[in-house]
Design an enzyme around this catalytic site. Structure first.
Site, PDB file in Angstrom:
ATOM      1  CG  ASP A 128       5.595   3.449  -5.377  1.00 35.95           C
ATOM      2  OD1 ASP A 128       4.874   2.584  -5.925  1.00 35.95           O
ATOM      3  OD2 ASP A 128       5.592   3.670  -4.148  1.00 35.95           O
ATOM      4  CE  LYS A 182       2.251  -1.533  -2.125  1.00 38.58           C
ATOM      5  NZ  LYS A 182       2.525  -0.176  -1.643  1.00 38.58           N
ATOM      6  CD  GLN A 226       2.402   1.455   1.692  1.00 43.67           C
ATOM      7  OE1 GLN A 226       2.958   0.700   0.905  1.00 43.67           O
ATOM      8  NE2 GLN A 226       1.202   1.958   1.460  1.00 43.67           N
TER       9      GLN A 226
END
Ligand code: NDP
Length: 285
Positions: free
Chosen positions: A120, A53, A97
């Site tokens: 997200d 990422k 994460q």
């Protein structure tokens, strides 16, 4: 008949080229889009995802900050850090994460992210907004799938879409997004009886189970669009999806491969959400 293979790498690089231009435009106006990633512990798969990422962000001219906390860090310490990022004007997107070590309550960490930085799309407010058709950010993996369908001009309205899997990060938001576009949606889970009856009637079949090659050719309608979200590492080190690719390819109309299908789209849509967040922040200044 052999299916059209929807190559995620090609679609992702096209989108990334556009994102790079949007990032450059922001930089010219004195704002570099910034993504902060919170990584707790030393899970090797998570470390690879985070590295990928960060690399993709940098390549598109974005700022990427990774905060790697030792596994024994307290939840309060990480929460404090998120609060600081929430008010940091150089950071436009924040993600935690997953999975987190066992002593963390992931829902509390996610709910602590400012909703306008929740790139997200997992914050409960954003989940509710998606359910009511007003999403601030679409969750990245189903967003990537929708972009693949759009790229191939695949009809969604009025079609029967079957989503196999009901996770919060893939199956549920995927179903809502297909519903929003007018599909008749069926969600199947491990508890579904006679799964094949559903999958065989799907015009669009999205599979996100984490069960290698569980969807066989006999479970797919001729000419269907088959989207394989699964990523499974096999004993020999290779990756495979949840769909038995080669036999299903002979029957489907469109199909995504693994690797090189949905995977590259997920990171791309994360970058897209972060740039979108930065553009909104600039307008709000
Ligand atoms: P989860 O384990 O959270 O959810 C799996 C879902 O599949 C559950 O709802 C489960 O049902 C259902 N399921 C499991 N077995 C069956 C079965 N035999 N028949 C029908 N349904 C079944 O997984 P995720 O959604 O997080 O991930 C799914 C896959 O997608 C994984 O391989 C993951 O690695 C991959 N993934 C890929 C991404 C990408 O970028 N390409 C991003 C995120 C995930 P139940 O709820 O009843 O247990």
């Amino acid at each position: 008949m052999s299916a059209d293979i929807i190559n995620g790498n090609i679609i992702a690089s096209k989108i990334r080229a556009e994102l790079k231009i949007r990032a450059e435009n922001l930089v010219k106006r004195g704002m570099q889009p910034g993504l902060a990633v919170i990584l707790v512990g030393d899970d090797p798969a998570s470390a690879i995802y985070v590295r990928n990422k960060a690399k993709a962000c940098r390549e598109s001219g974005m700022r990427s900050e990774v905060y790697n906390f030792p596994g024994e860090t307290s939840q309060e310490a990480v929460l404090e850090h998120i609060h600081a990022l929430n008010v940091n004007p150089e950071i436009h997107g924040i993600l935690v994460q997953l999975p987190l070590p066992a002593h963390f309550e992931s829902h509390r960490l996610i709910a602590s992210i400012a909703i306008e930085k929740d790139v997200d799309g997992f914050h409960p407010c954003n989940v509710g907004a998606l359910a009511t058709g007003n999403a601030l950010f679409y969750p990245c993996t189903p967003y990537g799938v929708m972009m693949m369908l759009k790229e191939r001009d695949i009809l969604i309205e009025g079609q029967h879409a079957v989503v196999v899997g009901r996770s919060n990060i893939v199956g549920k938001p995927m179903s809502l997004m297909l519903l929003e576009k007018g599909a008749t949606v069926t969600i199947c889970t491990s508890k579904t009886r006679e799964l094949t009856e559903y999958t065989r009637s799907a015009d669009i079949l999205v599979v996100a189970t984490g069960k290698p090659r569980m969807i066989t050719a006999g479970m797919v309608k001729s000419g269907a669009t088959v989207i394989d979200v699964g990523i499974n590492r096999m004993d020999d080190g290779t990756l495979c999806g949840d769909v038995d690719f080669f036999p299903v390819m002979e029957k489907a109309g469109h199909i995504t491969p693994v690797p090189g299908g949905v995977g590259p789209m997920t990171i791309t849509m994360l970058m897209s959400n972060t740039i979108e967040a930065a553009e909104r922040a600039r307008k709000a200044r």
